[in-house]
Scaffold this motif. Structure first.
Motif, PDB file in Angstrom:
ATOM      1  N   UNK A 154      66.772  80.999  70.738  1.00 61.56           N
ATOM      2  CA  UNK A 154      65.520  80.918  69.983  1.00 61.56           C
ATOM      3  C   UNK A 154      65.826  81.159  68.513  1.00 61.56           C
ATOM      4  N   UNK A 155      64.804  80.981  67.678  1.00 61.26           N
ATOM      5  CA  UNK A 155      64.963  81.140  66.236  1.00 61.26           C
ATOM      6  C   UNK A 155      63.829  81.987  65.677  1.00 61.26           C
ATOM      7  N   UNK A 156      64.193  82.868  64.760  1.00 66.12           N
ATOM      8  CA  UNK A 156      63.200  83.618  63.987  1.00 66.12           C
ATOM      9  C   UNK A 156      63.430  83.323  62.516  1.00 66.12           C
ATOM     10  N   UNK A 157      62.399  82.859  61.824  1.00 68.52           N
ATOM     11  CA  UNK A 157      62.480  82.548  60.403  1.00 68.52           C
ATOM     12  C   UNK A 157      61.814  83.660  59.608  1.00 68.52           C
ATOM     13  N   UNK A 158      62.489  84.131  58.564  1.00 68.20           N
ATOM     14  CA  UNK A 158      61.973  85.171  57.682  1.00 68.20           C
ATOM     15  C   UNK A 158      61.953  84.628  56.256  1.00 68.20           C
ATOM     16  N   UNK A 159      60.788  84.688  55.620  1.00 69.35           N
ATOM     17  CA  UNK A 159      60.678  84.141  54.267  1.00 69.35           C
ATOM     18  C   UNK A 159      59.396  84.646  53.628  1.00 69.35           C
ATOM     19  N   UNK A 160      59.255  84.349  52.324  1.00 68.97           N
ATOM     20  CA  UNK A 160      58.076  84.755  51.560  1.00 68.97           C
ATOM     21  C   UNK A 160      57.562  83.574  50.749  1.00 68.97           C
ATOM     22  N   UNK A 161      56.264  83.580  50.454  1.00 65.26           N
ATOM     23  CA  UNK A 161      55.683  82.613  49.541  1.00 65.26           C
ATOM     24  C   UNK A 161      55.914  81.179  49.966  1.00 65.26           C
ATOM     25  N   UNK A 162      56.304  80.337  49.018  1.00 67.26           N
ATOM     26  CA  UNK A 162      56.550  78.928  49.290  1.00 67.26           C
ATOM     27  C   UNK A 162      57.600  78.746  50.375  1.00 67.26           C
ATOM     28  N   UNK A 163      58.633  79.572  50.380  1.00 66.50           N
ATOM     29  CA  UNK A 163      59.675  79.463  51.406  1.00 66.50           C
ATOM     30  C   UNK A 163      59.107  79.721  52.797  1.00 66.50           C
ATOM     31  N   UNK A 219      60.602  78.924  68.428  1.00 66.92           N
ATOM     32  CA  UNK A 219      60.741  79.364  67.043  1.00 66.92           C
ATOM     33  C   UNK A 219      59.526  80.162  66.632  1.00 66.92           C
ATOM     34  N   UNK A 220      59.757  81.294  66.015  1.00 63.15           N
ATOM     35  CA  UNK A 220      58.646  81.998  65.373  1.00 63.15           C
ATOM     36  C   UNK A 220      59.025  82.292  63.923  1.00 63.15           C
ATOM     37  N   UNK A 221      58.016  82.528  63.121  1.00 61.42           N
ATOM     38  CA  UNK A 221      58.220  82.747  61.693  1.00 61.42           C
ATOM     39  C   UNK A 221      57.388  83.924  61.251  1.00 61.42           C
ATOM     40  N   UNK A 222      57.968  84.740  60.389  1.00 61.52           N
ATOM     41  CA  UNK A 222      57.268  85.929  59.911  1.00 61.52           C
ATOM     42  C   UNK A 222      57.426  86.065  58.407  1.00 61.52           C
ATOM     43  N   UNK A 223      56.398  86.617  57.794  1.00 63.14           N
ATOM     44  CA  UNK A 223      56.478  86.975  56.382  1.00 63.14           C
ATOM     45  C   UNK A 223      57.437  88.148  56.272  1.00 63.14           C
ATOM     46  N   UNK A 224      58.470  87.976  55.472  1.00 63.89           N
ATOM     47  CA  UNK A 224      59.551  88.966  55.436  1.00 63.89           C
ATOM     48  C   UNK A 224      59.062  90.355  55.066  1.00 63.89           C
ATOM     49  N   UNK A 225      58.118  90.432  54.134  1.00 67.17           N
ATOM     50  CA  UNK A 225      57.650  91.741  53.673  1.00 67.17           C
ATOM     51  C   UNK A 225      56.873  92.492  54.746  1.00 67.17           C
ATOM     52  N   UNK A 226      56.378  91.781  55.760  1.00 73.69           N
ATOM     53  CA  UNK A 226      55.662  92.427  56.859  1.00 73.69           C
ATOM     54  C   UNK A 226      56.594  92.746  58.016  1.00 73.69           C
ATOM     55  N   UNK A 227      57.539  91.874  58.263  1.00 74.67           N
ATOM     56  CA  UNK A 227      58.435  92.014  59.409  1.00 74.67           C
ATOM     57  C   UNK A 227      59.158  93.358  59.434  1.00 74.67           C
ATOM     58  N   UNK A 228      59.638  93.779  58.285  1.00 71.56           N
ATOM     59  CA  UNK A 228      60.487  94.974  58.235  1.00 71.56           C
ATOM     60  C   UNK A 228      59.721  96.267  58.435  1.00 71.56           C
TER      61      UNK A 228
END
Length: 613
Positions: free
Chosen positions: A298-307, A326-335
């Motif tokens: 599986x894949x987890x994507x971590x990024x902010x804003x436009x990314x 695949x799931x994606x999370x706002x990096x500033x929330x994930x941590x």
């Protein structure tokens, strides 16, 4: 988020370089600037709120001159936009400091230093750095500036990149890095520091990228000594930057954002070239990629804003083409939440600069939980995220100066599409004919982008109407919903018009209450399987008196009518449609900003490289 420059020279005044370097870092976002120069007898400082040009004028008026100096553009975090809060900060007339980042324990440090007799004249966290170094310099370090910086850094918790000079040390410049970008540039009988290579490229191409925990003592001869985070003497590779000076100049364009929008055909072609030439071989992403890709489930994507919006688009591709969860999370929330780790999951981080602190810390958090496989998609060579990642793919966008990301976003999408197809091939879900078709679509994409750019005159007409509005709504469905999100973000960033984006099917679940004759509604509606659904959603808007602005293509059979404006791209480009339809929303925001008279390249309150939380 701010910019740092510094220089030590043998026989040339540093002021001109400091000012020029800060001007080249203006794109990073700032609200005040300043320089401090060792004149031979003392440290003289000039600071101003507003643009670097105001500070430059003040420096010229006082005739500032010296061979050693530091400079800074500040983006306010602790304390308002005032001259006392601007950098550099000076302690005891002896130590001057510039600093990017945040000292998280600055309140405790402030109390400690006040108890030692230090008075504070600003509201910043940076002033504790100056006083802490001053204390160490005049006590335990006994006049050894390098040792004083080493000792002081032991007290700081958080992120920092600093440059330090002393009145009685005309032959040395000290620099330290932890979590924020900083490099050393090597010239002939002169040495520089900067937040990124754009500040020094007019002087030299020979650069050394510092690593977290590094502290270096510099002279006109280069790096005299460098210690790492373990306080062991270390060496760092000298690299020759490939950044073009021309890429940092406007040329025929009025703004960097305009230039970068129009550079997208080339940037996309350059980024896609390696995918096309190597036909989606896993080694594109690193020597170990085939082995890593075989192990993940599986894949987890971590990024902010436009990314983050690029990652949202990638989720559709990865699950549709590669059939991989695949799931994606706002990096500033994930941590900051409890996470169920999966060691077989590939963690993908996306960042234009490769220095986005929230994304960097999110990656470190994932690794601490047992995630062993990571991939960075980044536009800046040798930046922090690629160095911390197992695999890396560099986009070929070139320097992006405008704060609002354009070509970095579309090249990220190309990279993520390449990842999706590569995994699809390895997992047996993409056959040879499909590979060939995807290669041909990538080959044709730069030409399709140019056709979209040719729609600019029509979009200018729309922008004149948008400039009069206070709010806007963006709609899309499926893989085009992230394009709507990106369109709303661009409009907010540079025009200051309040804009929101929703999946079109969500209209009736709340947003429809906002629709009236004063609310323009932008719809991303190419000819795909959801087109009929989107048309039904548009009817909901028209029935409430809303005015529709539709980006579509020739195949969609849309007709303009009263209250419905239509702009068509020449053809539907299939799976790559999100990349193509990003171009019109970028142009709409740019020309609306022009009509409103806002600062397109340097929007208020924002910064290009977000190196603080």
């Amino acid at each position: 988020m701010c910019g740092i420059v510094g220089a030590i020279r043998q026989d040339t005044n540093v002021v001109e370089f400091l000012v020029d370097g800060l001007k080249r870092l203006e794109y990073r976002g700032y609200d005040s600037s300043g320089i401090a120069v060792n004149t031979g007898n003392s440290i003289e400082r000039v600071r101003r709120t507003g643009r670097v040009a105001l500070m430059e004028e003040a420096a010229q008026e006082v005739g500032l001159n010296g061979l050693l100096g530091i400079g800074h553009t500040r983006w306010a975090t602790h304390g308002g936009v005032t001259e006392p809060n601007a950098h550099p900060h000076i302690s005891g007339g002896l130590i001057a400091v510039v600093h990017n980042g945040i000292i998280e324990n600055f309140e405790t440090e402030r109390e400690r230093l006040q108890a030692l007799g230090y008075e504070f004249t600003s509201q910043t966290d940076t002033e504790v750095i100056a006083h802490a170094i001053h204390y160490e310099y005049t006590h335990a370090a006994q006049g050894d500036l390098f040792a004083a910086v080493q000792a002081a850094c032991q007290h700081f918790h958080g992120a920092y990149a600093i440059g330090v000079i002393a009145t009685d040390k005309q032959d040395q410049l000290i620099t330290a890095r932890m979590g924020c970008p900083l490099l050393v540039a090597l010239g002939e009988n002169e040495t520089f520091i900067a937040s990124d290579v754009s500040a020094v490229i007019s002087q030299t191409r020979r650069v050394v990228f510092l690593e977290d925990g590094d502290i270096a003592k510099l002279s006109t001869n280069g790096i005299d000594i460098l210690v790492d985070k373990n306080r062991q003497v270390a060496e760092r590779t000298v690299r020759v930057s490939e950044l073009s000076l021309a890429s940092l100049e406007l040329g025929l364009y009025n703004h960097f954002m305009q230039k970068e929008i129009h550079e997208q055909p080339k940037a996309i072609a350059d980024t896609a070239e390696v995918l096309i030439n190597d036909v989606f071989r896993p080694e594109i992403f690193g020597e170990k990629a085939a082995e890593v890709f075989a192990e993940i489930d599986s894949i987890k994507i971590l990024a902010c804003g436009t990314s983050y919006y690029a990652g949202l688009t990638a989720k559709y591709w990865l699950e549709s083409i590669a059939k991989i969860p695949t799931d994606i999370e706002i990096a500033s929330e994930y941590r900051y939440r409890d996470v169920i780790a999966n060691p077989k999951q590939l963690v993908v981080t996306i960042s234009q600069s490769g220095e986005t602190l929230d994304t960097m810390e999110a990656l470190k958090y994932a690794q601490s939980l047992g995630h062993t496989h990571s991939l960075s998609i980044c536009n800046v060579m040798e930046s922090a995220l690629p160095r911390e990642s197992e695999l890396v793919f560099y986009t070929r966008a070139g320097a992006e100066i405008g704060v609002a990301s354009t070509k970095a976003f579309t090249t990220q999408l190309v990279a993520l599409f390449g990842l999706s197809v590569t995994l699809g091939v390895l997992r047996g879900h993409v056959n040879e004919q499909q590979q060939h078709d995807y290669v041909e679509q990538l080959r044709q994409l730069p030409g399709d982008i140019q056709h979209a750019l040719n729609l600019e005159p029509q979009i200018v007409t729309w922008a004149q109407q948008f400039a009069k509005k206070s709010d806007a709504l963006f709609l899309g469905r499926g893989i085009h919903y992230p394009v709507a999100l990106e369109g709303a973000l661009k409009l907010k960033e540079i025009t200051y018009i309040h804009a929101e984006a929703y999946p079109a099917g969500e209209l009736k679940h709340g947003p429809l209450a906002l629709v009236d004759e004063n609310m323009p509604v932008v719809v991303i509606a190419p000819h795909d399987k959801l087109l009929d659904k989107v048309k039904a959603n548009m009817q909901e808007v028209s029935a409430r008196g809303g005015e529709l602005f539709v980006f579509t293509d020739l195949d969609s059979n849309f007709n303009a009518s009263e209250g419905v404006h239509v702009i068509r791209t020449p053809r539907h480009v299939g799976v790559l449609s999100p990349i193509l339809h990003t171009i019109p929303v970028q142009l709409l925001s740019y020309h609306t900003a022009l009509a409103r008279g806002t600062d397109v390249d340097k929007p208020r309150n924002l910064a290009k490289s977000v190196t603080v939380e």
